[in-house]
Design an enzyme around this catalytic site. Structure first.
Site, PDB file in Angstrom:
ATOM      1  N   ASP A 164       0.937  -1.273   0.075  1.00 45.91           N
ATOM      2  CA  ASP A 164      -0.058   0.068  -0.037  1.00 45.91           C
ATOM      3  C   ASP A 164       0.846   1.290  -0.104  1.00 45.91           C
ATOM      4  O   ASP A 164       1.959   1.325   0.756  1.00 45.91           O
ATOM      5  CB  ASP A 164      -0.823  -0.064   0.927  1.00 45.91           C
ATOM      6  CG  ASP A 164      -1.895   1.219   1.098  1.00 45.91           C
ATOM      7  OD1 ASP A 164      -2.855   1.139   0.269  1.00 45.91           O
ATOM      8  OD2 ASP A 164      -1.895   2.332   1.855  1.00 45.91           O
TER       9      ASP A 164
HETATM   10  C1  LIG Z   1       2.677   8.510  -5.587  1.00 46.76           C
HETATM   11  C2  LIG Z   1       2.417   7.627  -6.564  1.00 46.76           C
HETATM   12  C3  LIG Z   1       1.604   6.500  -6.768  1.00 46.76           C
HETATM   13  N1  LIG Z   1       1.513   5.691  -7.614  1.00 46.76           N
HETATM   14  C4  LIG Z   1       0.269   4.541  -7.364  1.00 46.76           C
HETATM   15  C5  LIG Z   1       0.775   3.418  -6.804  1.00 46.76           C
HETATM   16  C6  LIG Z   1      -0.530   2.679  -6.376  1.00 46.76           C
HETATM   17  O1  LIG Z   1      -0.896   1.868  -7.493  1.00 46.76           O
HETATM   18  C7  LIG Z   1      -1.538   3.729  -6.008  1.00 46.76           C
HETATM   19  C8  LIG Z   1      -1.634   4.026  -4.648  1.00 46.76           C
HETATM   20  O2  LIG Z   1      -2.788   3.153  -4.132  1.00 46.76           O
HETATM   21  P1  LIG Z   1      -2.486   1.620  -3.682  1.00 46.76           P
HETATM   22  O3  LIG Z   1      -3.943   1.622  -2.525  1.00 46.76           O
HETATM   23  O4  LIG Z   1      -1.248   1.592  -2.765  1.00 46.76           O
HETATM   24  O5  LIG Z   1      -2.724   0.672  -4.671  1.00 46.76           O
HETATM   25  P2  LIG Z   1      -3.867   0.309  -5.682  1.00 46.76           P
HETATM   26  O6  LIG Z   1      -5.353   0.464  -5.080  1.00 46.76           O
HETATM   27  O7  LIG Z   1      -3.476   0.919  -6.690  1.00 46.76           O
HETATM   28  O8  LIG Z   1      -3.807  -1.204  -5.836  1.00 46.76           O
HETATM   29  P3  LIG Z   1      -4.122  -2.240  -4.759  1.00 46.76           P
HETATM   30  O9  LIG Z   1      -4.508  -2.046  -3.473  1.00 46.76           O
HETATM   31  O10 LIG Z   1      -4.833  -3.408  -5.517  1.00 46.76           O
HETATM   32  O11 LIG Z   1      -2.534  -3.152  -4.500  1.00 46.76           O
HETATM   33  O12 LIG Z   1      -1.016   4.963  -6.434  1.00 46.76           O
HETATM   34  C9  LIG Z   1       1.931   5.767  -8.894  1.00 46.76           C
HETATM   35  O13 LIG Z   1       1.791   5.138  -9.762  1.00 46.76           O
HETATM   36  N2  LIG Z   1       2.769   6.613  -8.772  1.00 46.76           N
HETATM   37  C10 LIG Z   1       3.006   7.625  -7.955  1.00 46.76           C
HETATM   38  O14 LIG Z   1       4.054   8.610  -8.225  1.00 46.76           O
END
Ligand SMILES: Cc1cn([C@H]2C[C@H](O)[C@@H](COP(=O)(O)OP(=O)(O)OP(=O)(O)O)O2)c(=O)[nH]c1=O
Length: 194
Positions: free
Chosen positions: A76
């Protein structure tokens, strides 16, 4: 890898891509979770707490994953400004507001990771400091309207236009900001498999 199945408990295309780049063979299995946490929980503990809920939810859903022949990986990612957790933006106004607060400032990106193998658990959080350049309201609106960052913590993706032109520097793991501190995950997998 020693007959052990590796399960990525995530619907995130970024996490899938990062494990592929690491040449780790894996399957994706997901179960949605509420992503909630106790209000008094210290901020640095929150991402691991939520990652653990994701890993446990997948293990409970699939009986075939209950044995030590499987490793479940969940993660997360949160953005932290000051001591406040910024999650995914609720709507356009929220995304514009979040980016206006991040612009010209330093924030932290914390990714919590939990690996489960039978009764064993490895859990850790990885932190990257990110400094944004000042951004104009026009730049922020351009990014939000073109890239629709509603599935991204902190309303941005470092791997998109805003990361290319808007980020001054980072301290820590770039891939941690993208959603998975891959090199630490590989080390943890190695420790669990040996
Ligand atoms: C800060 C940042 C976040 N992110 C993304 C990563 C994560 O996918 C998302 C944060 O949400 P998360 O809740 O961590 O993950 P998710 O909902 O996408 O997937 P799952 O719970 O099924 O594992 O933001 C980027 O792609 N690049 C960035 O620079």
């Amino acid at each position: 890898m020693n007959g052990t199945r590796i399960i990525l408990a995530s619907q995130s295309p970024r996490r899938k891509q990062l494990l592929e780049w690491a040449e780790i063979p894996f399957e994706v299995m997901v179960q949605s979770t509420p992503e909630t946490y106790p209000p008094d929980m210290p901020v640095p503990e929150v991402p691991v707490h939520i990652a653990r809920e994701k890993a446990i939810a997948v293990r409970q859903k699939y009986e075939s994953l209950h044995t030590a022949a499987n490793i479940i990986i969940a993660a997360d990612t949160v953005v932290v400004l000051g001591n406040t957790i910024i999650g995914k933006p609720k709507d356009r106004e929220d995304a514009l507001d979040i980016l206006a607060r991040l612009a010209g400032n330093k924030h932290q990106v914390i990714t919590g990771v939990v690996l489960l193998k039978g009764q064993q658990e490895i859990a850790f959080a990885d932190t990257t400091d990110v400094w944004f350049h000042p951004l104009t309201p026009e730049q922020i609106a351009f990014y939000v309207d073109k890239y629709q960052p509603y599935d991204k913590a902190g309303a941005y993706a470092i791997q998109e236009w805003i990361g290319v032109v808007g980020i001054k520097s980072i301290q820590g793991d770039f891939y941690n900001v993208m959603g998975l501190p891959v090199s630490r995950v590989v080390t943890a997998l190695t420790n669990l498999i040996i």
